[in-house]
Design an enzyme around this catalytic site. Structure first.
Site: not given
Ligand code: ZN
Length: 720
Positions: A503, A506, A509
């Site tokens: 997570e 993410h 990102h």
């Molecule tokens: Zn994911």
């Protein structure tokens, strides 16, 4: 899993993409009485006003913001000037800003503070948000302008990013039915509203079964086999539910999986397993079977209306896989060796059970328990040996170390009280680059509580953009760790530690995003690409640099011994048969349900018969059985899209080898290429092109098979 507003608010995908406010007359007037409407103020370019927002503001807030967004869109559509990128596409990016803010807060309430009052708002607003979304995509004058800009996109002096934005906006409108005739549009909008209501009901039913069912243990004998951390967690849950002095196993993954792994009480394991796998499948008011039948029929009808063979064909058209056949080919290539591996794993477990004289045949509620025994026997590795080294807060520091080394990001806690939070458990960090410039904010909501969706996810409260001046992103990570006693460290499993890094991937990102337009920002990329950055970062957990510094024993303060690290490495591919089959059976059922077309589907029967035809090992159950498959039925998000994790993992495995082939996990040059071509570009480039620019070639299936310890296929069969 990544959860953006696009999936939290069924049907509001277009709304989530709309952005940027020039003037907000309607909402500004109301903001004094309805704070959820107000522009975010305070430090860091403004932060969500969680200290001023209340549930009763959500519904009027959404209504006013929707009206404002529609008025903005009407102004764009009615512009007498000839359509240009600036007066049409860019103007749309500027619009809907109030609604973006309200929807973000509404989504946070839906996923993390979901009580009866919020559920009432969801039931009322989900269909209306779907209708709102359709009103925009079905605005004929607006679409004409978008189409004109689209036709001229290559000869209008647009930048590559602008051209991609035009292409994406146009494509999204067409895919949402902008080219249909008036009667079809009306029908489509009715279907979307019906679906939105059904998605809401589906998710609320699963949550009800998770909240309302539990296993209460009132004596020591019921705790047999459970390590101290699991006992403490169960005692905490009991206390929170008014059952002080007892132990409660909640009906959520974070409570059930450790219980199935350790409980020596086979009868209780079976009871816990049945409770968990039957969520949404118990008959009565919270049963989801009829809802699924209805959803599938409506989706099939909608796909036909939009000119697609099936819902799966429609969903996959704008993904990296492009069509269901390519996704199925990958899944089938991995399924066969995974099932073969499961047979070996079961044989190993049965041998141990026989040797112990258990007199049993391995059943699904035995798998995790006996797998642990095999791990111990084969690799001399005991999960309970690792857990004391896995303190949540230390691992968080380890993630920050990774972010610093690979991305140049520094994390500094925001002093409590500086930034409002929606729950006292939530903490906030400020993220800066090596020069000390602000990158964004990271909110962390780690603990389980009633009304919080189970699982773990990332959510972007505000995407990065620089279109009308630089806007810094705000991202959050959410998980469901069982909170320990005050002052005691929270110890987590190895798998949960991987999820934590996932997570956070993410989040990185989102934080790395370096684009102009919000529609293309951060994690707003193809569904089967978005899991690649997050899965890739899971790999850094097991590096010696992280483990030696941050895997510190909670009692002795000593770092994890090298011998134990080595054992973890040796056991890396352990249980891959189980993991792969558990996941892939769900992904295959998802795809097959959505390829089945217009026939009326009985979910239980379909699931049973399809699994039998696939040769599903009887010792394993789908990770998400159909009646509780939130990814697929509480929104359109991952429908015909659960395969995405495997698709992304082909990239992940191949990208990790880019590091190991070079200077190792911390290779600066590879990390730079990864940032430049994957993490920072959002959706400004085609993902296949971005990947090729990073790796110098496409990814095949070989690295994936090596990663999972399955036989690598003979040359010339590397699909994709
Ligand atoms: Zn994911």
């Amino acid at each position: 899993m990544s959860m953006s507003m696009k999936t939290l608010v069924a049907g509001a995908a277009v709304a989530a993409g709309l952005s940027a406010a020039t003037a907000a007359p309607l909402a500004e007037k109301e903001a004094a009485v309805i704070p959820v409407l107000a522009p975010w103020t305070g430090p860091y370019g403004g932060v969500p006003p969680f200290d001023k927002v209340t549930v009763p503001q959500l519904m009027p807030g959404l209504e006013i913001a929707m009206a404002e967004a529609l008025a903005e869109i009407d102004r764009i559509a009615a512009n007498p000037a000839a359509p240009t990128f600036d007066n049409t596409i860019a103007a749309m990016e500027r619009s809907g800003r109030t609604l973006d803010r309200v929807i973000t807060i509404y989504g946070i309430y839906s996923s993390t503070l979901n009580d009866e009052a919020v559920q009432a708002v969801e039931r009322e607003m989900a269909p209306r948000l779907a209708a709102f979304s359709d009103q925009i995509t079905q605005n004929e004058a607006l679409f004409k302008r978008i189409a004109a800009v689209y036709e001229a996109r290559e000869n209008s002096g647009l930048t590559p990013e602008q051209q991609r934005l035009v292409w994406l906006q146009y494509t999204d409108f067409v895919r949402a039915g902008a080219k249909l005739g008036p009667a079809e549009k009306k029908q489509l909008s009715q279907i979307n509203q019906q679906l939105a209501a059904l998605y809401t009901k589906f998710g609320q039913n699963v949550l009800a079964d998770e909240n309302d069912q539990q296993i209460v243990i009132d004596n020591e004998a019921g705790l047999a086999g459970l390590p101290e951390s699991v006992r403490a967690g169960a005692a905490q849950v009991a206390e929170a539910r008014g059952l002080e002095g007892k132990w409660v196993i909640a009906n959520t993954r974070s409570s059930i999986e450790p219980f199935l792994t350790y409980s020596a009480r086979r009868d209780l394991r079976e009871q816990a397993w049945r409770m968990f796998v039957n969520r949404g499948d118990n008959g009565g008011a919270t049963d989801n079977n009829a809802i699924i039948t209805e959803i599938l029929a409506l989706r099939a009808q909608r796909a036909k209306l939009l000119g697609y063979e099936t819902h799966a064909h429609w969903r996959l058209e704008n993904t990296m896989a492009r069509n269901p056949a390519r996704a199925m080919a990958l899944m089938e290539a991995v399924w066969v060796p995974a099932v073969a591996r499961v047979r070996e794993e079961v044989a190993d477990m049965q041998a141990i059970a026989d040797k112990e004289g258990a007199g049993i045949r391995i059943e699904p509620w035995d798998y995790r328990y006996y797998a642990e025994k095999v791990r111990k026997a084969k690799y001399d590795l005991d999960e309970t040996e690792i857990t004391p080294y896995l303190q949540l807060e230390n691992l968080r520091e380890g993630m920050f170390y990774m972010a610093r080394e690979l991305f140049g990001f520094n994390f500094k806690p925001v002093a409590p009280g500086t930034v409002p939070v929606y729950h006292p458990d939530v903490r906030v960090w400020e993220v800066t680059d090596p020069k000390g410039n602000l990158v964004g904010l990271w909110y962390f909501d780690p603990y389980a509580r009633k009304g919080k969706r189970s699982g773990a996810w990332m959510n972007a409260y505000r995407p990065q953009e620089r279109f009308d001046g630089e806007v810094k992103t705000i991202v959050s990570n959410n998980s469901n760790f069982v909170k320990g006693k005050p002052g005691e460290p929270v110890l987590i499993s190895w798998k949960d530690a991987e999820t934590l890094f996932h997570e956070f991937g993410h989040a990185l990102h989102g934080l790395s995003s370096n684009v102009t337009y919000p529609y293309l920002s951060g994690t707003r990329v193809a569904r089967d690409y978005v899991e690649f950055p997050s899965q890739l970062l899971e790999h850094w957990l097991s590096t010696p640099e992280i483990l030696n510094r941050y895997a510190i024993h909670y009692q002795t303060g000593k770092p994890i011994p090298p011998a134990l690290v080595e054992k973890i490495k040796q056991a890396d591919r352990f249980n891959q048969g189980f993991d792969t089959v558990e996941y892939l059976s769900s992904a295959l059922i998802d795809m097959k349900l959505h390829l089945a077309g217009a026939q009326a589907i009985d979910p239980d029967k379909f699931e049973r018969e399809t699994l039998a035809a696939l040769g599903m090992p009887p010792e394993i159950v789908m990770r998400h059985r159909t009646p509780q498959f939130n990814h697929v039925f509480s929104g359109d998000g991952y429908s015909a899209g659960y395969y995405s994790y495997l698709w992304s993992d082909t990239l992940t495995a191949d990208a990790w080898e880019a590091f190991t082939e070079a200077g190792g996990p911390w290779d600066k040059a590879v990390a730079q290429r990864l940032r430049d071509n994957v993490f920072s570009v959002g959706n400004t480039v085609d993902p296949a092109d971005g990947y090729r620019a990073f790796r110098g070639r496409d990814a095949g299936i070989d690295a994936l098979m090596r990663k999972r310890g399955f036989p690598v296929p003979a040359p010339a069969t590397g699909s994709k």
